[in-house]
Design a protein around this motif. Structure first.
Motif, PDB file in Angstrom:
ATOM      1  N   ASN A 144       0.891  -1.243  -0.088  1.00  0.00           N
ATOM      2  CA  ASN A 144      -0.078   0.013   0.019  1.00  0.00           C
ATOM      3  C   ASN A 144       0.831   1.164  -0.001  1.00  0.00           C
ATOM      4  O   ASN A 144       0.330   2.422  -0.169  1.00  0.00           O
ATOM      5  N   ASP A 145       2.071   1.174   0.177  1.00  0.00           N
ATOM      6  CA  ASP A 145       3.007   2.294   0.036  1.00  0.00           C
ATOM      7  C   ASP A 145       3.476   2.612  -1.195  1.00  0.00           C
ATOM      8  O   ASP A 145       4.346   3.289  -1.748  1.00  0.00           O
ATOM      9  N   GLY A 146       3.117   1.564  -2.242  1.00  0.00           N
ATOM     10  CA  GLY A 146       3.445   1.781  -3.786  1.00  0.00           C
ATOM     11  C   GLY A 146       4.828   1.022  -3.900  1.00  0.00           C
ATOM     12  O   GLY A 146       5.475   1.311  -5.038  1.00  0.00           O
ATOM     13  N   ILE A 147       5.310   0.201  -2.937  1.00  0.00           N
ATOM     14  CA  ILE A 147       6.454  -0.321  -3.284  1.00  0.00           C
ATOM     15  C   ILE A 147       6.614  -1.721  -3.555  1.00  0.00           C
ATOM     16  O   ILE A 147       5.692  -2.495  -3.140  1.00  0.00           O
ATOM     17  N   HIS A 191       5.010   4.128  -8.421  1.00  0.00           N
ATOM     18  CA  HIS A 191       3.657   4.481  -8.144  1.00  0.00           C
ATOM     19  C   HIS A 191       3.719   5.696  -6.945  1.00  0.00           C
ATOM     20  O   HIS A 191       4.196   5.362  -5.976  1.00  0.00           O
ATOM     21  N   THR A 192       2.693   6.644  -7.108  1.00  0.00           N
ATOM     22  CA  THR A 192       2.633   7.441  -5.919  1.00  0.00           C
ATOM     23  C   THR A 192       1.450   6.955  -5.024  1.00  0.00           C
ATOM     24  O   THR A 192       1.067   7.689  -4.077  1.00  0.00           O
ATOM     25  N   SER A 193       0.792   5.769  -5.038  1.00  0.00           N
ATOM     26  CA  SER A 193      -0.209   5.262  -4.146  1.00  0.00           C
ATOM     27  C   SER A 193       0.009   3.769  -4.006  1.00  0.00           C
ATOM     28  O   SER A 193       1.132   3.191  -4.649  1.00  0.00           O
ATOM     29  N   SER A 194      -1.043   3.277  -3.561  1.00  0.00           N
ATOM     30  CA  SER A 194      -0.869   1.822  -3.129  1.00  0.00           C
ATOM     31  C   SER A 194      -0.972   0.713  -4.662  1.00  0.00           C
ATOM     32  O   SER A 194      -1.502   1.228  -5.515  1.00  0.00           O
ATOM     33  N   VAL A 195       0.223  -0.261  -4.655  1.00  0.00           N
ATOM     34  CA  VAL A 195      -0.189  -1.349  -5.811  1.00  0.00           C
ATOM     35  C   VAL A 195      -1.403  -2.272  -5.459  1.00  0.00           C
ATOM     36  O   VAL A 195      -1.248  -2.931  -4.276  1.00  0.00           O
ATOM     37  N   GLU A 196      -2.425  -1.929  -6.325  1.00  0.00           N
ATOM     38  CA  GLU A 196      -3.419  -3.054  -6.095  1.00  0.00           C
ATOM     39  C   GLU A 196      -3.346  -4.176  -6.737  1.00  0.00           C
ATOM     40  O   GLU A 196      -4.030  -5.428  -6.290  1.00  0.00           O
ATOM     41  N   ASP A 197      -2.661  -4.253  -7.748  1.00  0.00           N
ATOM     42  CA  ASP A 197      -2.583  -5.807  -8.637  1.00  0.00           C
ATOM     43  C   ASP A 197      -1.434  -5.707  -9.325  1.00  0.00           C
ATOM     44  O   ASP A 197      -0.981  -4.607  -9.714  1.00  0.00           O
ATOM     45  N   ILE A 198      -0.803  -7.037  -9.612  1.00  0.00           N
ATOM     46  CA  ILE A 198       0.506  -7.102 -10.123  1.00  0.00           C
ATOM     47  C   ILE A 198       0.267  -8.427 -11.147  1.00  0.00           C
ATOM     48  O   ILE A 198      -0.085  -9.274 -10.764  1.00  0.00           O
ATOM     49  N   SER A 237      -2.683   0.785  -9.872  1.00  0.00           N
ATOM     50  CA  SER A 237      -2.534   1.292  -8.895  1.00  0.00           C
ATOM     51  C   SER A 237      -3.580   2.211  -8.485  1.00  0.00           C
ATOM     52  O   SER A 237      -4.345   2.647  -9.337  1.00  0.00           O
ATOM     53  N   SER A 238      -3.802   2.784  -7.128  1.00  0.00           N
ATOM     54  CA  SER A 238      -4.899   3.387  -6.715  1.00  0.00           C
ATOM     55  C   SER A 238      -4.459   5.067  -7.199  1.00  0.00           C
ATOM     56  O   SER A 238      -5.045   6.013  -6.949  1.00  0.00           O
ATOM     57  N   ASP A 239      -3.023   5.120  -7.745  1.00  0.00           N
ATOM     58  CA  ASP A 239      -2.880   6.353  -8.354  1.00  0.00           C
ATOM     59  C   ASP A 239      -3.438   6.541  -9.848  1.00  0.00           C
ATOM     60  O   ASP A 239      -3.437   7.531 -10.497  1.00  0.00           O
ATOM     61  N   GLY A 240      -4.445   5.619 -10.198  1.00  0.00           N
ATOM     62  CA  GLY A 240      -5.261   5.543 -11.359  1.00  0.00           C
ATOM     63  C   GLY A 240      -4.323   5.237 -12.588  1.00  0.00           C
ATOM     64  O   GLY A 240      -4.634   5.417 -13.742  1.00  0.00           O
ATOM     65  N   THR A 241      -2.976   4.557 -12.534  1.00  0.00           N
ATOM     66  CA  THR A 241      -2.161   4.380 -13.601  1.00  0.00           C
ATOM     67  C   THR A 241      -1.755   2.699 -13.594  1.00  0.00           C
ATOM     68  O   THR A 241      -2.233   2.031 -12.717  1.00  0.00           O
ATOM     69  N   VAL A 242      -1.578   2.351 -15.032  1.00  0.00           N
ATOM     70  CA  VAL A 242      -1.191   1.105 -15.153  1.00  0.00           C
ATOM     71  C   VAL A 242       0.239   1.275 -15.570  1.00  0.00           C
ATOM     72  O   VAL A 242       0.325   2.118 -16.422  1.00  0.00           O
TER      73      VAL A 242
END
Length: 498
Positions: free
Chosen positions: A284-287, A309-316, A330-335
Motif C-alpha cells: 500500500n506504500d507503492g513499493i 507508483h504514488t499510491s498503493s499497488v493494487e494488482d500485479i 495502482s490507486s494512483d489511476g495508472t497501469v
C-alpha cells in the motif's frame, strides 16, 4: 481492493458443502471432513418470500414481469426490465438462479469468508468434460477482527461436482464415465493456521526433477500483518488421496517469510515462465519487491525495490510471454509496465488509465499484447500494449482503450481473460455480480431494435451470475468454461453460453 466486514457476512459452522438448486439433505461435518450440499431454496419456497428467476438476460418470468412492469425502477433500463445488480428488490424478494442457464452450479461455504483464492493445477488431465468434476483450490480467510487467530490458509478439494439435472450439453456421452454424475458433491479441506487476514493468495507449481515425486506446490500469501508467507502445500494436497495421512505442525509452517514490506498489500504474482519460482509483491506504500527461489529451494528477496507508483499497488501480473516483464495497477489511476532487469528500478511505461483507483488487471494469455483493467467506479477496459509508446520521462500519455464498458455501477473487484479464448472476459464487481463478456460480438441493426428497450446493456454482455459480495474469480484452465468465484461464499459454475 476493499474488504468485507465480518458483521456484514457472519458465517458460522464448520467448512461444509454448499447449495444446489435442487433439494439435498444437510449434513454438517467437522473441519477437514467431507460435507454434503444443503438446499438453501427449501426454506425460501416454504416461506412467503417472492422468488425472482434471474437468468442469462436477468429478466424475471413473464408473469412476474407483467405484474411488476410499473413497479421496478431500473437504472438505465425501461419500465419492467429486471437487471441483476441494478434493479432494487422489494422487501421479501430474493434472487434464485435459473437452472436452465447453467451446465453446473454449486455454492460452497467456508467458516469465514475469503477475499482471495487460487486454483491448483492437477494431474487429472486437460480439457476435461466428464462429470462429476474434481478440482483443487487454496484460499485465505478474513475472520472477525476480534478473532484474528481464527484465520487460516485453506487447501481444499472439491469433488462430486455434478452437472445440472437434465443438462446434456456437448459433454461425453459415455455412460460408464458419467455413471456418478448425480453423486453428492464433497468438500474436503486442510487448514494451515494464520494469525492475520489474507488479502491475496497465489499458487505456483515447480516441476519435480524426479518423475516418481509430485510437483512442488507453493503458495504466497499477503496478509494484514505486512508479512508475506510462502508455504509448501504439497503434502496437504497429497493427503486428500492418501487415507489416514496426517499433516505435521512442521508442514504447516511457512518455508519462507518475506518481511521487506512495511505496509500491508494486495499485489502478488508468481512468474509463469520461471519454473523454480520468481515472486513479485506490492504494498500500500507503492513499493514492489522481487523474491527469487534458488535451485536449492531457498528464497532471496532483492533489497532494491521497484519504485514509481504514488499510491498503493493494487494488482500485479507477470507477462505471460516475456520472462522479465510485468505490469502493475495502482490507486494512483495508472497501469505501469516494468522490466525486472532495469537497474533504475523505474517503470518503462506509465499510463493514466483512470481518474480513480485501478483495482485489478489481467494479461491475455492468448493475445499477449492485450491487457484488461478494472477500476473503482465500475468501469473496465481493454488496452493494446502495442499502442503504448514511452515518452522521455516514461509517461506514455493518455491512451485510448480498444474497448471499455461502464455497465457495472460499483467497483470492479476481479477480472480475468478466458484461458483459451481471447474474446471472452469474466468480471466480478461490488454490485454482487459476476459477468461474462464476449468482445467478438457486434450489434447489427436488427439486434439494435430488439435491445432498444434495455439501455446501457452492451450486446457483448453474455451472462450475469448473482454473487453476493463478489470479490475474486478464476477460470479453471483444465475444465473448459468452468469458473470459481468467491464472495460471501464460493460459487463453482459453468454456463451454457461459454
Amino acid at each position: 481492493m476493499s474488504k468485507r466486514t465480518a458483521e456484514d457476512e457472519q458465517v458460522v459452522g464448520a467448512l461444509k458443502g454448499g447449495d444446489r438448486p435442487d433439494a439435498m439433505d444437510v449434513d454438517d461435518k467437522p473441519n477437514n471432513e467431507m460435507g454434503e450440499f444443503e438446499d438453501e431454496f427449501e426454506d425460501e419456497f416454504d416461506s412467503e418470500d417472492e422468488i425472482i428467476e434471474a437468468g442469462v438476460d436477468g429478466r424475471p418470468d413473464e408473469e412476474r414481469e407483467a405484474e411488476e412492469a410499473g413497479a421496478m425502477e431500473v437504472d438505465g433500463g425501461g419500465p419492467g426490465t429486471f437487471i441483476v445488480g441494478r434493479t432494487k428488490l422489494d422487501p421479501g424478494q430474493t434472487l434464485s438462479p435459473d437452472p436452465t442457464t447453467y451446465r453446473m452450479l454449486h455454492n460452497l461455504t467456508t467458516p469465514w469468508p475469503c477475499l482471495s483464492f487460487d486454483i491448483i493445477p492437477d494431474n487429472l488431465g486437460d480439457n476435461r468434460s466428464v462429470y462429476p468434476a474434481t478440482m483443487y483450490t487454496v484460499a485465505g480467510t478474513q475472520a472477525d477482527s476480534a478473532k484474528a487467530n481464527d484465520n487460516s490458509l485453506l487447501v481444499m478439494k472439491f469433488s462430486g461436482l455434478s452437472k445440472m439435472d437434465g443438462e446434456n450439453g456437448d459433454e461425453s456421452s459415455d455412460d460408464e464415465d458419467n455413471d456418478d454424475e448425480d453423486a453428492d458433491p464433497i468438500l474436503e479441506s486442510k487448514s494451515i493456521p494464520l494469525s492475520s487476514t489474507v488479502n491475496r493468495i497465489r499458487a505456483h507449481q515447480c516441476p519435480s526433477q524426479d518423475a516418481s515425486r509430485p510437483a512442488t506446490t507453493l503458495t504466497a500469501t499477503m496478509t494484514e500483518s505486512t508479512n508475506v508467507f510462502i508455504h509448501d502445500i504439497t503434502p496437504h494436497l497429497a493427503a486428500f488421496d492418501t487415507p489416514g495421512s496426517l499433516i505435521t505442525p512442521q508442514q504447516n509452517k511457512p518455508v519462507s517469510t518475506i518481511r521487506a514490506h512495511k505496509a500491508e498489500g494486495y499485489a502478488v504474482d508468481w512468474s509463469p515462465l520461471h519454473a523454480v519460482g520468481k515472486l513479485l509483491t506490492g504494498d500500500n506504500d507503492g513499493i514492489i519487491y522481487l523474491t527469487t527461489r534458488s535451485d536449492g529451494g531457498g528464497f532471496v528477496t532483492d533489497s532494491r525495490p521497484f519504485l514509481g507508483h504514488t499510491s498503493s499497488v493494487e494488482d500485479i501480473q507477470w507477462s505471460p510471454s516475456e520472462a522479465t516483464v510485468f505490469s502493475t495497477a495502482s490507486s494512483d489511476g495508472t497501469v505501469r509496465v516494468w522490466d525486472a532487469r532495469s537497474k533504475s528500478r523505474k517503470p518503462a511505461l506509465t499510463m493514466q488509465v483512470s481518474n480513480v483507483d485501478v483495482n485489478v488487471i489481467s494479461w491475455s494469455r492468448q493475445t499477449t499484447h492485450l491487457l484488461a483493467s478494472g477500476d473503482d467506479k465500475g468501469e473496465w477496459a481493454v488496452w493494446d500494449l502495442r499502442q503504448w509508446k514511452p515518452t522521455a520521462n516514461g509517461d506514455a500519455g493518455k491512451p485510448t482503450p480498444i474497448a471499455s464498458f461502464n455497465y457495472h455501477k460499483e467497483q470492479i473487484t476481479s477480472i480475468e481473460w478466458h484461458p483459451t479464448d481471447d474474446s471472452i472476459v469474466a468480471v466480478a464487481a461490488g454490485d454482487n455480480t459476476v459477468t461474462l463478456w464476449d468482445l467478438a460480438v457486434e450489434l447489427d441493426d436488427e439486434e439494435s431494435k430488439d435491445t432498444a428497450g434495455v439501455q446501457d446493456v452492451p450486446p457483448q454482455l453474455l451472462f450475469v451470475h448473482y454473487q453476493k459480495m463478489a470479490k475474486e474469480l478464476h477460470w479453471h484452465r483444465q475444465i473448459p468454461g468452468a469458473l470459481v468465484a468467491t464472495g460471501e461464499e464460493f460459487s463453482v459454475f459453468r454456463t451454457i453460453s461459454v
